[in-house]
Design a protein around this motif. Structure first.
Motif, PDB file in Angstrom:
ATOM      1  N   VAL A 331       0.798  -1.258   0.055  1.00 48.73           N
ATOM      2  CA  VAL A 331       0.112   0.066   0.005  1.00 48.73           C
ATOM      3  C   VAL A 331       0.889   1.126   0.003  1.00 48.73           C
ATOM      4  O   VAL A 331       0.743   2.185  -0.816  1.00 48.73           O
ATOM      5  CB  VAL A 331      -0.848   0.073   1.255  1.00 48.73           C
ATOM      6  CG1 VAL A 331      -1.512   1.470   1.315  1.00 48.73           C
ATOM      7  CG2 VAL A 331      -2.128  -1.272   1.237  1.00 48.73           C
ATOM      8  N   ASN A 333       3.694   1.674  -0.943  1.00 43.56           N
ATOM      9  CA  ASN A 333       4.709   1.588  -2.464  1.00 43.56           C
ATOM     10  C   ASN A 333       3.707   2.122  -3.222  1.00 43.56           C
ATOM     11  O   ASN A 333       4.079   2.902  -4.419  1.00 43.56           O
ATOM     12  CB  ASN A 333       5.030   0.282  -2.660  1.00 43.56           C
ATOM     13  CG  ASN A 333       6.066   0.249  -3.968  1.00 43.56           C
ATOM     14  OD1 ASN A 333       6.630   1.191  -3.843  1.00 43.56           O
ATOM     15  ND2 ASN A 333       6.118  -0.935  -4.623  1.00 43.56           N
ATOM     16  N   GLN A 334       2.221   1.739  -3.487  1.00 40.25           N
ATOM     17  CA  GLN A 334       1.387   2.635  -4.424  1.00 40.25           C
ATOM     18  C   GLN A 334       1.590   4.073  -4.238  1.00 40.25           C
ATOM     19  O   GLN A 334       1.656   4.715  -5.087  1.00 40.25           O
ATOM     20  CB  GLN A 334      -0.183   2.086  -4.046  1.00 40.25           C
ATOM     21  CG  GLN A 334      -0.051   0.429  -4.591  1.00 40.25           C
ATOM     22  CD  GLN A 334      -1.456  -0.259  -4.211  1.00 40.25           C
ATOM     23  OE1 GLN A 334      -1.895   0.001  -3.309  1.00 40.25           O
ATOM     24  NE2 GLN A 334      -1.815  -1.220  -4.943  1.00 40.25           N
ATOM     25  N   ALA A 335       1.343   4.455  -2.690  1.00 42.54           N
ATOM     26  CA  ALA A 335       1.232   5.755  -2.594  1.00 42.54           C
ATOM     27  C   ALA A 335       2.423   6.647  -2.960  1.00 42.54           C
ATOM     28  O   ALA A 335       2.489   7.352  -3.560  1.00 42.54           O
ATOM     29  CB  ALA A 335       0.653   6.113  -1.089  1.00 42.54           C
ATOM     30  N   THR A 337       4.831   5.685  -5.096  1.00 40.45           N
ATOM     31  CA  THR A 337       4.972   5.809  -6.713  1.00 40.45           C
ATOM     32  C   THR A 337       4.225   6.815  -7.140  1.00 40.45           C
ATOM     33  O   THR A 337       4.714   7.645  -7.926  1.00 40.45           O
ATOM     34  CB  THR A 337       4.421   4.557  -7.443  1.00 40.45           C
ATOM     35  OG1 THR A 337       5.330   3.430  -6.747  1.00 40.45           O
ATOM     36  CG2 THR A 337       5.046   4.241  -8.622  1.00 40.45           C
ATOM     37  N   VAL A 338       2.816   6.698  -6.712  1.00 33.11           N
ATOM     38  CA  VAL A 338       1.895   8.022  -7.334  1.00 33.11           C
ATOM     39  C   VAL A 338       2.246   9.373  -6.954  1.00 33.11           C
ATOM     40  O   VAL A 338       2.372  10.329  -7.912  1.00 33.11           O
ATOM     41  CB  VAL A 338       0.652   7.640  -6.872  1.00 33.11           C
ATOM     42  CG1 VAL A 338      -0.474   8.858  -7.202  1.00 33.11           C
ATOM     43  CG2 VAL A 338      -0.041   6.061  -7.410  1.00 33.11           C
ATOM     44  N   GLU A 360      -4.837   9.842  -0.320  1.00 31.28           N
ATOM     45  CA  GLU A 360      -3.983   8.584   0.013  1.00 31.28           C
ATOM     46  C   GLU A 360      -4.447   7.935   1.196  1.00 31.28           C
ATOM     47  O   GLU A 360      -4.546   6.644   1.549  1.00 31.28           O
ATOM     48  CB  GLU A 360      -2.380   8.783  -0.077  1.00 31.28           C
ATOM     49  CG  GLU A 360      -1.723   9.345  -1.147  1.00 31.28           C
ATOM     50  CD  GLU A 360      -2.041   8.031  -2.402  1.00 31.28           C
ATOM     51  OE1 GLU A 360      -2.130   6.901  -1.989  1.00 31.28           O
ATOM     52  OE2 GLU A 360      -2.207   8.410  -3.692  1.00 31.28           O
TER      53      GLU A 360
END
Lengths: 450, 450
Positions: A331, A333-335, A337-338, A360
């Protein structure tokens, strides 16, 4: 496997005839030959037309490039180099220098005096400055020149620089200061006897001061300008604000890709430049990252160590703890990267960060609730302990909400303090989600289960 | 904080005057106003010149775009839309349609008939085909046209499409088949009375069949062509091979960035399109990824579960096992990222994969030896057990070597079987390095320590 021709046909690409493949294609085919039959490879290289020789060589992998170099006589290389534009010529010699300083030197001395001067001039710019990407070949006219004179110049340019497209005409005053940038489409509409001064006075299209950058302008800013103003070419000026060269759109394609790729590699702990060099330099750059990661991992496992006795009593905790940490890492890592992307695109900074961080946290909290519910059900079915299910649900909900917060805040904070969010964010994030995940899960377990 | 002007000055960017900021800059400033004072925001939007209104709106975040839309009368919007090129106009209306179908419909009916026809035509192409990125505004001439006629056309084009640059002249035969693409620089050199046929016969620069793509050609292939042939513009043809439109370099800048970014986001388990839509769609796309990750994690923790009793006896194993798994994940992730990039750039495929896989295994094995030695020393100092140090060293060496192998092979195998390496590789890799890391470490521990 499809041949190039079949492939073109399948995708309905027209107008590419045999023998007009781009250098990158030829290099790819040669590289395959290098792997299968090195003799054929050298024979094919020797047969390459001089006009494209250097462009093809440049596309070969480092070790092939290096090996091929020594087989090409200096004189032949110097002639082949003269088909390159000044920026590519400089690039090429700099790459040669990395492998064989003497070869680069001998070849340099065989170049024409004006080419030598251009290389000497362009070599002085570091790779992050506009100057390093500037071509000195271009067409310019003074205000007092007539269109007839410009036509003569076009003819001469076409003869001397057959591989250098023209794009636009730079108009300068007597001191070589840039006054206007004219489209040839517009020039077509004027009479031969008109001077540039007269044409500029009439042309309604370009009434603004033409865009230009200094040779020391950071190349990132230049890329940004090309994208924002949809430029095909930009003038480069020197300290005296005199026209010195131009940067053209085709280099921007490469630069945009390189910018994006170096960011993606950085986030994975690899260095783009090192990856393109030898195995040794790539390996060292990657090892460096592993060291830092190990240090971060030790922080996380020290947390586990604190709860050693709790784990001894309930070994299911050891089995389940990777789930809490890894989901948090995902989770976060998603935040990250974005957020890193948004920062790189200039869409957000610390000042207007709040909506992004809020978004986020909301996302990761809702997903945390869902994942918490699912994992706690699995845990209950697996271990038949309701309280253990409760503990893991709480740990996941907390860790994922924190992951959303951290994942968006870390890159923004690093940027605020002048660092590069792409390099440090993934590491700091994983350390945080691992350590917090272990702490919350094992801590709650100790509180509730023991 | 630096103002735009200070910033331009600092970076020596010249020629940008107040009021000529690009749409993206204006949108950024407006967006800040939206956050601080929504009244001022709407007042500013109302004051925007019609020529740039749509371009600015398009750069606003989704929720702001949606809210602003309803405040702009259909009539005003239709006028503003007519300043866009056909491709941008179609894009804009398609985006509007997502939020407010009626608004899009009413505005569409207020457009000029030729604009309506263009939108209807361009809307039929899916987003991954060349047709969707084609502008129908362009300058073309028939073989029998004289240069004088072309000049008239340029004048007319400049008047009717002041925002549409021209770049090159497409020459077609009587059946509208593309025959040549001419530079205006070259046209400048000919006499008014020359026909295109005569000019082509003389022009030495472009003797090849001009490049063109079909409107159904995959857009990735088109991007690739622009980069390989350093194109500024390409002709788009229809099923009858007739000239239909053109794709221009400025769209390629965007497309290259989008391609790279969507790949980077995919690798982190986020979807680029979903991220740009509502929080809900972004969250769902991410949740989807978490589900798959959870399934993968369960495989890894089942391995731990097998060794429950071993962990019960030596709890230090639970403390140290995250190090083995995470280092493997890091090394594998480096290999995956590098390999996915190489595949995307077309540098490798399964046929010539061996050197790449070998390189990754060598790198990860050497780094594995180094990390193994370091971690085993730390373990020995921490837990005072020589054999535990030996076990973790062996586990790290094996897991990292396997990580290098997996990290390079997984993306190549996915590609071979027609999948998208960017989506599945990171997940499969982490599952493998986690499971293998736990298995090797705990398995060796059981063998050697118990």
């Amino acid at each position: 496997m499809l041949t190039t021709e079949d492939n073109l046909k399948k995708h309905q690409i027209h107008g590419i005839e045999k023998g007009t493949e781009p250098p990158s294609q030829i290099a790819k085919q040669l590289n395959q030959q290098y792997e299968t039959d090195i003799g054929v490879f050298f024979a094919e290289v020797a047969k390459l037309p001089l006009e494209i020789l250097c462009k093809v060589l440049f596309e070969l992998p480092s070790h092939v490039f290096e090996e091929t170099l020594s087989r090409i006589p200096h004189k032949k290389m110097a002639t082949a180099l003269s088909y390159l534009t000044s920026d590519d010529l400089t690039d090429f010699l700099q790459r040669v220098k990395q492998y064989d300083q003497n070869y680069a030197k001998s070849t340099y001395h065989l170049l024409a005096p004006d080419e030598q001067a251009e290389v000497a001039h362009l070599s002085q710019f570091p790779a992050d400055q506009a100057g390093a990407y500037m071509q000195m070949e271009m067409l310019s006219a003074e205000l007092t020149d007539t269109l007839a004179h410009v036509k003569q110049q076009v003819r001469a340019f076409r003869r001397e620089e057959p591989n250098s497209p023209i794009y636009k005409l730079f108009v300068v005053d007597a001191e070589q200061h840039l006054v206007a940038t004219l489209h040839f489409t517009d020039l077509l509409l004027f009479d031969e006897r008109n001077t540039m001064q007269e044409i500029i006075a009439q042309a309604v299209i370009h009434h603004h001061k033409p865009l230009s950058v200094h040779n020391s302008t950071p190349i990132e800013k230049v890329i940004h300008l090309f994208e924002e103003y949809e430029l095909s070419v930009i003038a480069v000026i020197n300290d005296e604000e005199q026209l010195q060269g131009r940067i053209v759109f085709e280099d921007i394609y490469d630069l945009i890709r390189m910018q994006e790729q170096s960011q993606a590699l950085k986030m994975a702990g690899a260095d783009k430049d090192a990856e393109e060099e030898s195995l040794e330099s790539a390996r060292k750059a990657r090892l460096h990252w592993l060291f830092i990661n190990l240090a971060a991992l030790l922080c996380a496992v020290f947390v586990v160590n604190v709860y050693k006795e709790t784990i001894e009593q309930i070994v299911a905790l050891a089995v389940l703890m990777p789930i809490v940490a890894a989901l948090g890492g995902n989770v976060g890592n998603q935040a990250v990267t974005v957020t890193v992307r948004k920062i790189a695109l200039g869409q957000i900074d610390w000042q207007n960060a709040f909506p992004v961080i809020k978004r986020e946290i909301i996302m990761s909290s809702i997903n945390g609730l869902i994942m918490g519910a699912i994992v706690s059900s699995i845990t209950f079915i697996w271990f038949h302990q309701a309280l253990l299910g409760l503990v893991i649900a709480m740990a996941i909900i907390i860790n994922l909400a924190v992951a959303g917060l951290m994942g968006s805040m870390i890159p923004l904070l690093i940027k605020k303090f002048g660092g590069d969010p792409a390099i440090a964010s993934p590491l700091l994030l994983t350390t945080a989600t691992d350590a917090i995940g272990f702490f919350v899960f094992l801590g709650l377990a100790e509180l509730i289960l023991i």
